[in-house]
Design a protein around this motif. Structure first.
Motif, PDB file in Angstrom:
ATOM      1  N   HIS A  27       0.872  -1.184   0.000  1.00 29.28           N
ATOM      2  CA  HIS A  27       0.000   0.000   0.000  1.00 29.28           C
ATOM      3  C   HIS A  27       0.902   1.225   0.000  1.00 29.28           C
ATOM      4  CE1 HIS A  27      -3.344  -2.685   0.902  1.00 29.28           C
ATOM      5  NE2 HIS A  27      -2.592  -3.211   1.871  1.00 29.28           N
ATOM      6  N   PRO A  28       1.417   1.620  -1.150  1.00 27.18           N
ATOM      7  CA  PRO A  28       2.438   2.681  -1.196  1.00 27.18           C
ATOM      8  C   PRO A  28       1.892   4.022  -0.706  1.00 27.18           C
ATOM      9  CG  PRO A  28       2.316   1.476  -3.278  1.00 27.18           C
ATOM     10  CD  PRO A  28       1.120   1.082  -2.481  1.00 27.18           C
ATOM     11  N   HIS A  29       2.756   4.738   0.008  1.00 27.16           N
ATOM     12  CA  HIS A  29       2.471   6.103   0.418  1.00 27.16           C
ATOM     13  C   HIS A  29       3.792   6.866   0.484  1.00 27.16           C
ATOM     14  CE1 HIS A  29       3.857   5.067   4.509  1.00 27.16           C
ATOM     15  NE2 HIS A  29       3.191   3.939   4.323  1.00 27.16           N
ATOM     16  N   ARG A  30       3.725   8.118   0.871  1.00 28.66           N
ATOM     17  CA  ARG A  30       4.886   8.999   0.789  1.00 28.66           C
ATOM     18  C   ARG A  30       6.004   8.600   1.748  1.00 28.66           C
ATOM     19  NH1 ARG A  30       5.281  13.847  -1.561  1.00 28.66           N
ATOM     20  NH2 ARG A  30       3.021  13.937  -1.893  1.00 28.66           N
ATOM     21  N   PHE A  31       5.703   7.962   2.837  1.00 32.90           N
ATOM     22  CA  PHE A  31       6.713   7.652   3.859  1.00 32.90           C
ATOM     23  C   PHE A  31       6.962   6.149   3.989  1.00 32.90           C
ATOM     24  CE2 PHE A  31       4.188  11.386   5.101  1.00 32.90           C
ATOM     25  CZ  PHE A  31       5.170  12.365   5.057  1.00 32.90           C
ATOM     26  N   VAL A  32       6.678   5.393   2.937  1.00 32.20           N
ATOM     27  CA  VAL A  32       6.806   3.947   3.024  1.00 32.20           C
ATOM     28  C   VAL A  32       8.266   3.513   3.101  1.00 32.20           C
ATOM     29  CG1 VAL A  32       6.862   3.563   0.525  1.00 32.20           C
ATOM     30  CG2 VAL A  32       5.924   1.800   2.026  1.00 32.20           C
ATOM     31  N   MET A  33       9.198   4.329   2.606  1.00 30.27           N
ATOM     32  CA  MET A  33      10.616   3.960   2.580  1.00 30.27           C
ATOM     33  C   MET A  33      11.412   4.575   3.739  1.00 30.27           C
ATOM     34  SD  MET A  33      11.224   1.994   0.021  1.00 30.27           S
ATOM     35  CE  MET A  33      10.365   1.392  -1.438  1.00 30.27           C
ATOM     36  N   ASP A  34      10.751   5.126   4.736  1.00 29.25           N
ATOM     37  CA  ASP A  34      11.469   5.839   5.790  1.00 29.25           C
ATOM     38  C   ASP A  34      12.432   4.937   6.555  1.00 29.25           C
ATOM     39  OD1 ASP A  34      10.250   8.101   5.039  1.00 29.25           O
ATOM     40  OD2 ASP A  34       9.120   8.435   6.889  1.00 29.25           O
ATOM     41  N   ASP A  35      11.997   3.740   6.923  1.00 29.71           N
ATOM     42  CA  ASP A  35      12.863   2.848   7.715  1.00 29.71           C
ATOM     43  C   ASP A  35      14.093   2.415   6.921  1.00 29.71           C
ATOM     44  OD1 ASP A  35      11.145   2.979   9.884  1.00 29.71           O
ATOM     45  OD2 ASP A  35       9.915   1.325   9.145  1.00 29.71           O
ATOM     46  N   ALA A  36      13.877   2.035   5.664  1.00 29.28           N
ATOM     47  CA  ALA A  36      15.011   1.622   4.835  1.00 29.28           C
ATOM     48  C   ALA A  36      15.941   2.799   4.549  1.00 29.28           C
ATOM     49  CB  ALA A  36      14.493   1.016   3.526  1.00 29.28           C
ATOM     50  N   GLN A  37      15.374   3.952   4.301  1.00 30.48           N
ATOM     51  CA  GLN A  37      16.204   5.134   4.049  1.00 30.48           C
ATOM     52  C   GLN A  37      17.031   5.494   5.277  1.00 30.48           C
ATOM     53  OE1 GLN A  37      14.014   8.724   3.413  1.00 30.48           O
ATOM     54  NE2 GLN A  37      15.722   9.805   2.449  1.00 30.48           N
ATOM     55  N   MET A  38      16.452   5.423   6.467  1.00 33.33           N
ATOM     56  CA  MET A  38      17.190   5.727   7.692  1.00 33.33           C
ATOM     57  C   MET A  38      18.313   4.724   7.924  1.00 33.33           C
ATOM     58  SD  MET A  38      17.377   7.952  10.072  1.00 33.33           S
ATOM     59  CE  MET A  38      15.809   8.785   9.825  1.00 33.33           C
ATOM     60  N   HIS A  39      18.060   3.463   7.594  1.00 36.83           N
ATOM     61  CA  HIS A  39      19.104   2.437   7.755  1.00 36.83           C
ATOM     62  C   HIS A  39      20.301   2.737   6.843  1.00 36.83           C
ATOM     63  CE1 HIS A  39      20.750  -1.589   8.495  1.00 36.83           C
ATOM     64  NE2 HIS A  39      20.996  -1.632   7.188  1.00 36.83           N
ATOM     65  N   ILE A  40      20.037   3.081   5.597  1.00 36.51           N
ATOM     66  CA  ILE A  40      21.129   3.387   4.658  1.00 36.51           C
ATOM     67  C   ILE A  40      21.818   4.689   5.042  1.00 36.51           C
ATOM     68  CG2 ILE A  40      21.616   3.951   2.249  1.00 36.51           C
ATOM     69  CD1 ILE A  40      21.137   1.000   2.777  1.00 36.51           C
ATOM     70  N   TYR A  41      21.056   5.652   5.555  1.00 35.18           N
ATOM     71  CA  TYR A  41      21.639   6.934   5.974  1.00 35.18           C
ATOM     72  C   TYR A  41      22.678   6.718   7.074  1.00 35.18           C
ATOM     73  CZ  TYR A  41      21.914  11.522   8.187  1.00 35.18           C
ATOM     74  OH  TYR A  41      22.378  12.681   8.754  1.00 35.18           O
ATOM     75  N   PHE A  42      22.312   5.967   8.105  1.00 32.40           N
ATOM     76  CA  PHE A  42      23.261   5.722   9.198  1.00 32.40           C
ATOM     77  C   PHE A  42      24.433   4.858   8.743  1.00 32.40           C
ATOM     78  CE2 PHE A  42      19.622   6.892  11.955  1.00 32.40           C
ATOM     79  CZ  PHE A  42      20.269   7.853  12.719  1.00 32.40           C
ATOM     80  N   LEU A  43      24.189   3.981   7.781  1.00 32.54           N
ATOM     81  CA  LEU A  43      25.288   3.175   7.244  1.00 32.54           C
ATOM     82  C   LEU A  43      26.319   4.068   6.561  1.00 32.54           C
ATOM     83  CD1 LEU A  43      26.367   0.289   6.727  1.00 32.54           C
ATOM     84  CD2 LEU A  43      25.075   0.310   4.579  1.00 32.54           C
ATOM     85  N   MET A  44      25.890   5.015   5.755  1.00 31.79           N
ATOM     86  CA  MET A  44      26.819   5.945   5.104  1.00 31.79           C
ATOM     87  C   MET A  44      27.450   6.890   6.119  1.00 31.79           C
ATOM     88  SD  MET A  44      24.987   6.971   1.477  1.00 31.79           S
ATOM     89  CE  MET A  44      23.563   7.726   2.250  1.00 31.79           C
ATOM     90  N   LYS A  45      26.674   7.354   7.107  1.00 33.61           N
ATOM     91  CA  LYS A  45      27.196   8.307   8.078  1.00 33.61           C
ATOM     92  C   LYS A  45      28.292   7.706   8.943  1.00 33.61           C
ATOM     93  CE  LYS A  45      25.696  11.278  11.904  1.00 33.61           C
ATOM     94  NZ  LYS A  45      24.550  11.735  12.722  1.00 33.61           N
ATOM     95  N   LYS A  46      28.139   6.443   9.341  1.00 38.40           N
ATOM     96  CA  LYS A  46      29.104   5.820  10.236  1.00 38.40           C
ATOM     97  C   LYS A  46      30.275   5.173   9.505  1.00 38.40           C
ATOM     98  CE  LYS A  46      25.621   4.846  13.779  1.00 38.40           C
ATOM     99  NZ  LYS A  46      24.933   3.783  14.556  1.00 38.40           N
ATOM    100  N   ASP A  47      30.132   4.856   8.227  1.00 46.31           N
ATOM    101  CA  ASP A  47      31.181   4.125   7.512  1.00 46.31           C
ATOM    102  C   ASP A  47      31.791   4.955   6.392  1.00 46.31           C
ATOM    103  OD1 ASP A  47      32.816   1.956   6.730  1.00 46.31           O
ATOM    104  OD2 ASP A  47      31.341   1.358   5.231  1.00 46.31           O
TER     105      ASP A  47
END
Length: 512
Positions: free
Chosen positions: A422-442
């Motif tokens: 059921h797509p909506h505007r914030f459906v990718m928030d969890d995955a995006q946050m995971h990748i964000y912290f991965l780039m920020k820390k590594d």
């Protein structure tokens, strides 16, 4: 007439009772729904304390100013006749008219106008004519009228039991006993409590009914709706929230009292334990962080340090905008230094994001930044293309065997795949946050230590200050013109000097 008995003449006994109630400071409150006839729940001494809805008085004054503005002959609402079945009600307006006027007058949205208009109706400043038992503003053609100032809540008239008894008796006679159930209960309770004055109650009710029959039908309907709206506020039905029983000065409501038993104290102890265990930041640490942030961004503040090469706000030189465009051949040194302040500073700068993408391509992890950018496009992009963009993200980054598959843990992946159904505007928030912290820390710390960033910082330009004439602050100040008195004095002095020079010249000529 449909007004409390206080507005008309009363007997000596009623007047003395009213005066005694006034001196005693007795304020009658609406009957609680739990026990409408209990004597203790009919009268509470709070008026003597001066605390009768004190907290609400400011709000009442504001609503009254709105009502006065609505009735202004020039800028207020346009009143007109409204038809109620076959009766024409004069000087009325519709719910739609009220909302439109509030929108136009205060430049607010329709939702805010409906809320403000609903408050005016709920507190009795405007009353309905079509459904007088429902104090609700309907955004349609339902007719409404302004309440007379005598019935305004801020007038501090305590709604006495005698007035309420006369109102119920009059209604009982007019409708031949067809009262609501809660009104029947209150009627019987009042009959027992003030039985010694019941003859006066019935006599006053019949007198008011006789006087109302001499009026026109439209006036009778208006007066009945007026009085009913007043008592719906001061004696609300059981289960209806009382708008007057609010604020810090009304602690005497028996329904709101708390039983002080073991369960109450256990709940208080648990609440205190949770409050003590909650993480809090000391003020010294907050101030230290604020000072550190201020020192870090001091050289980058155009107000504190100025702009290089010149300030474009007070000069005609736009070199500052040109050097700090989104994409330039060589960025400024201050701009490159900001990339090391935080990872978000790097991502918010288009030039920094492009340089970071170049580094990730060399590290074979550019799909992480591409995935983050695609999620940002879904979050802030067009609503009509959300489903299409979510499908593209799934095919390119999340599907098994995707060309640019990103590394996400199983829990986050399952939650994201569940939301994609059921797509909506914030459906990718969890995955995006995971990748964000991965780039920020590594990836981000390694980028700041890489030669790519060091070379960019080394070849970044430092603009030289250009001294140009600025306007209008550096213009030469003109001398102010003298006053008329000074001008006249200077003219007389000039004439005297001219006459003296002329006399000297003539004397010298004669001597010659």
């Amino acid at each position: 007439m449909g007004v409390p008995a206080r507005q008309r003449g009363r007997g000596a006994r009623a007047l003395s009772a009213a005066r005694s109630r006034h001196h005693l400071g007795v304020c009658t409150l609406p009957v609680p729904s739990s026990d409408p006839g209990h004597p203790r729940n009919m009268t509470i001494n709070t008026l003597a304390k001066g605390g009768w809805y004190r907290e609400q008085m400011t709000c009442f004054r504001k609503m009254e100013r709105v009502i006065v503005a609505m009735q202004d002959p020039d800028m207020g609402m346009k009143m007109r006749n409204q038809r109620l079945l076959i009766t024409v009600i004069p000087h009325a307006m519709t719910g739609r008219d009220i909302i439109d006027w509030l929108i136009q007058k205060y430049n607010i949205s329709e939702e805010e106008a409906l809320h403000i208009g609903g408050m005016l109706v709920k507190y009795g400043y405007i009353y309905p004519l079509k459904e007088p038992r429902s104090l609700v503003l309907r955004p349609d053609e339902s007719p409404y009228r302004f309440q007379t100032p005598y019935f305004w809540t801020s007038t501090r008239w305590p709604a006495s039991e005698l007035d309420y008894a006369i109102y119920l008796a009059k209604k009982n006679i007019r409708k031949q006993g067809e009262l609501m159930e809660y009104e029947k209960e209150r009627y019987s309770v009042l009959h027992k409590r003030i039985n010694h004055t019941w003859d006066f109650v019935v006599m006053q009710a019949r007198e008011q009914l006789r006087a109302s029959k001499q009026r026109r039908k439209a006036d009778r309907i208006v007066l009945e709706c007026q009085e009913q709206a007043y008592w719906l506020i001061n004696r609300p039905p059981p289960g209806v929230h009382n708008v007057l029983d609010m604020g810090l000065e009304r602690p005497n409501s028996f329904s709101a009292r708390v039983t002080l038993n073991s369960d109450y104290y256990k709940n208080e102890i648990e609440t205190s334990k949770r409050a003590l265990g909650r993480n809090r930041v000391k003020s010294s640490i907050c101030l230290e962080g604020f000072v550190k942030y201020s020192e870090q961004y001091l050289n980058h503040d155009p107000i504190m340090q100025g702009c290089l090469p010149s300030n474009p706000w007070i000069s005609d030189d736009n070199a500052h905008w040109t050097m700090n465009a989104d994409v330039v051949p060589t960025p400024t040194r201050l701009r490159v230094e900001r990339w090391s302040f935080s990872f978000m500073e790097l991502l918010e700068d288009p030039m920094g994001r492009r340089e970071f993408m170049t580094y990730l391509e060399k590290e074979f992890s550019a799909e992480n930044l591409c995935f983050w950018q695609a999620c940002e496009d879904v979050r802030h992009g067009e609503s009509s293309r959300i489903i299409e963009k979510v499908e593209d993200i799934y095919k390119n980054f999340l599907a098994p065997g995707a060309a640019r598959w990103v590394n996400i843990d199983s829990k986050t992946m399952d939650k994201t795949l569940e939301g994609i159904r059921h797509p909506h505007r914030f459906v990718m928030d969890d995955a995006q946050m995971h990748i964000y912290f991965l780039m920020k820390k590594d990836s981000y710390p390694r980028y700041l230590k890489s030669d790519l960033y060091k070379n960019m910082l080394a070849k970044a330009i430092v603009p030289q200050e250009t001294k140009k004439s600025v306007f209008p602050f550096m213009r030469r100040q003109r001398h102010s013109s003298p006053s008329p008195a000074q001008a006249a004095t200077q003219a007389e002095d000039g004439q005297a000097k001219g006459a003296g020079q002329a006399g000297t010249n003539s004397a010298g000529g004669s001597n010659a």
